[in-house]
Write an enzyme that holds these catalytic residues in place. Structure first.
Site, short mmCIF file in Angstrom:
data_model
loop_
_atom_site.label_atom_id
_atom_site.label_comp_id
_atom_site.label_asym_id
_atom_site.label_seq_id
_atom_site.Cartn_x
_atom_site.Cartn_y
_atom_site.Cartn_z
N LYS A 170 -11.34 0.86 5.87
CA LYS A 170 -11.23 1.20 4.45
C LYS A 170 -10.36 0.16 3.75
O LYS A 170 -9.14 0.16 3.90
CB LYS A 170 -10.59 2.59 4.27
CG LYS A 170 -10.81 3.11 2.85
CD LYS A 170 -9.79 4.11 2.38
CE LYS A 170 -8.58 3.49 1.76
NZ LYS A 170 -8.80 2.65 0.58
N GLU B 24 2.12 -0.97 9.67
CA GLU B 24 2.77 -2.20 9.22
C GLU B 24 3.15 -1.95 7.77
O GLU B 24 2.28 -1.88 6.91
CB GLU B 24 1.77 -3.36 9.39
CG GLU B 24 2.46 -4.70 9.52
CD GLU B 24 2.77 -5.26 8.18
OE1 GLU B 24 3.92 -5.04 7.71
OE2 GLU B 24 1.90 -5.89 7.58
N CYS C 241 4.64 -8.45 2.32
CA CYS C 241 5.64 -7.62 3.00
C CYS C 241 6.70 -8.47 3.68
O CYS C 241 7.78 -7.98 3.99
CB CYS C 241 4.97 -6.68 3.99
SG CYS C 241 3.77 -7.49 5.02
N GLU D 86 11.72 -2.42 -2.03
CA GLU D 86 10.70 -3.46 -1.96
C GLU D 86 10.09 -3.59 -3.36
O GLU D 86 9.53 -2.63 -3.89
CB GLU D 86 9.61 -3.10 -0.95
CG GLU D 86 8.56 -4.17 -0.84
CD GLU D 86 7.55 -3.91 0.28
OE1 GLU D 86 6.99 -2.80 0.33
OE2 GLU D 86 7.32 -4.83 1.08
#
Ligand code: NDP
Length: 454
Positions: A152, A227, A261, A354
């Site tokens: 997906k 992750e 990331c 983040e």
């Protein structure tokens, strides 16, 4: 239908059918049906199909790079590099089927040996920042190990995954082994997580969604690889090559417009060199070419969406300590200029969350112990860098920082042949390198008695 928007122009570049739960169920059923056949394919033949997929992607490299550059808004030169990595990933894992070797273990009364068995149907949920590259880090080892997959992609960037599905079929991958479902995470993604016939979920995305996936998978003890986010530190000691570290720093956080990331968004600089570091960094940031992703000389494109830009902007309110900023075009497109905040404290919001945009903070420190303390003062632990000319210090600090991927006098994070993944809330499990195959297989131990029958 789902409208796919080009972030540099805000125009619709394609319309694709939008799947729901029924399509997920059909894809899982197709993958389940194809599993016994695919796991039984001889290792050398599975390897041949993987190499053919790599060749198919390579033959369409420019075309796939263009799709990725337009759909994700990334510079075309970066997009070419990413598709090159996708080719390399399929080639690397083409070596997997013939290297899934077990062990023999000395025991009394017989022979003991292990096999690495495929898991079955694996659900792969990937984000929009490196659409095909991150998909390939999951698809290639999963297929190499004999699993079948349901992939997906993010709804914002599904086009390259749909092309991969066609390329794989043309390369000889049997029908049903790889199935792409384009639909929202909240329905399609969560259905994959709860589906009883999916044996594992491999996910890349936000820590928040990852937490929900881990909780959902717990019900059936489904395997997960996660992750997730990062807030990585680049630690620059006074004895480093300051010019080199400062000139490299902007690319380690503004690459992919900060939507990475592994972005080194906390730059820790030993106080005595702070001014010198900032002055070199400023000239690099001001010279960065921000603009049309399809121009070969562009170094940074737009953000992925208007709502994401709004979120990034919330980290730089009017009263922020902006040390300097780069350029960004006016007009249509979700642009945000590269922005450096300094001096910052590690307790500031910009240093804790983040941002996933082109915003970096520079934090001064005094001495090695404080550098390690600040670098580790985060809930994340994905990536990071250490800049120093003192070899002993480089290794001491590398062992002390709680993070999965570190580089010394470099900002590299990801290589096809080396393990990638996070400590703490940056995730569970490892992708790439030899380790990924372990995460797509289960160890089976067999004891064979050699006692003579009476
Ligand atoms: P998400 O974590 O929401 O999305 C990543 C993927 O997960 C997409 O395919 C998404 O589908 C899917 N998804 C969303 N909700 C669910 C769910 N409940 N169950 C299963 N799958 C789901 O990230 P965002 O796109 O919203 O980005 C938000 C923030 O996450 C970023 O600002 C950044 O901080 C972080 N992020 C980190 C990434 C990384 O590489 N570690 C990558 C992307 C984001 P869909 O989008 O199609 O609905």
């Amino acid at each position: 239908m789902l409208s796919i928007v080009e972030p540099a122009t805000e125009e619709v570049m394609a319309e694709v059918p939008r799947a729901g739960v029924e399509e997920v169920d059909a894809a899982v059923a197709a993958a389940r049906k194809a599993f016994p056949g695919w796991r039984a394919v001889a290792p050398g033949d599975r390897a041949r199909v993987m190499r053919a997929i790599a060749d198919g992607i390579e033959s369409r490299l420019d075309d796939l790079a263009l799709i990725e550059a337009r759909n994700a808004g990334k510079p075309i030169s970066d997009a070419r590099g990413e598709i090159g990595m996708v080719v390399e990933t399929f080639r690397y894992y083409a070596g997997g089927p013939e290297r899934l070797i077990g062990k023999t273990i000395p025991v009394a009364g017989g022979v003991d040996f292990t096999f690495r068995e495929p898991l079955g149907v694996v659900g792969l949920i990937v984000p929009w920042n490196f659409p095909l590259a991150i998909a390939s880090w999951k698809v290639a080892p999963a297929l190499a190990a004999g699993n079948t997959v349901v992939l997906k992609p993010a709804e914002l960037t599904p086009l390259s995954a749909l092309e991969l599905e066609k390329i794989a079929l043309d390369a000889g991958l049997p029908e049903g082994v790889m199935n792409v479902v384009v639909g929202p995470g909240s329905t399609c993604g969560s259905r994959m997580v709860e589906h009883p016939d999916v044996n594992k979920i491999a996910f890349t995305g936000s820590t928040e969604v990852g937490r929900g996936i881990a909780a959902g998978a717990a019900g059936s003890i489904k395997r997960v690889t996660l992750e997730l986010g990062g807030k990585s530190a680049s630690v620059v000691f006074a004895d480093a090559d300051i010019e080199q570290a400062a000139a490299a720093a902007p690319y380690a956080v503004f690459g992919n417009a900060g939507q990475d990331c592994c972005a080194r968004s906390r730059i820790l600089v030993e106080r005595s060199q702070l001014d010198r570091f900032l002055s070199v960094m400023e000239s690099t940031v001001k010279a960065m070419r921000v603009g049309d992703p399809l121009d070969d000389s562009t170094e940074m494109g737009p953000l992925i969406s208007a709502s994401h830009r709004e979120n990034v902007a919330s980290f730089v309110p009017d009263e922020s300590e902006v040390a300097f900023r780069g350029d960004a075009p006016d007009g249509p497109g979700f642009w945000f200029p590269p922005t450096v905040l300094s001096p910052a404290s590690n307790s500031d919001r910009v240093a804790r969350e983040e941002i996933f945009g082109p915003v970096a903070c520079v934090i001064p420190f005094d001495g090695e112990a404080e550098a390690i303390r600040i670098a580790n003062d985060t809930e994340y632990g994905l990536s990071g860098s250490i800049w120093t000319r003192d070899g002993g210090r480089a290794l001491r600090v590398a062992r002390a920082i709680d993070t999965g991927v570190l580089s010394i006098n470099s900002n590299s994070s990801v290589r096809v042949s080396t393990p990638f993944g996070g400590f703490k809330q940056s995730g569970i499990g490892r992708e790439l390198g030899p380790d990924a195959l372990d995460h797509y297989t289960e160890v089976k131990n067999v004891f064979y008695s050699t006692e003579a029958s009476s």
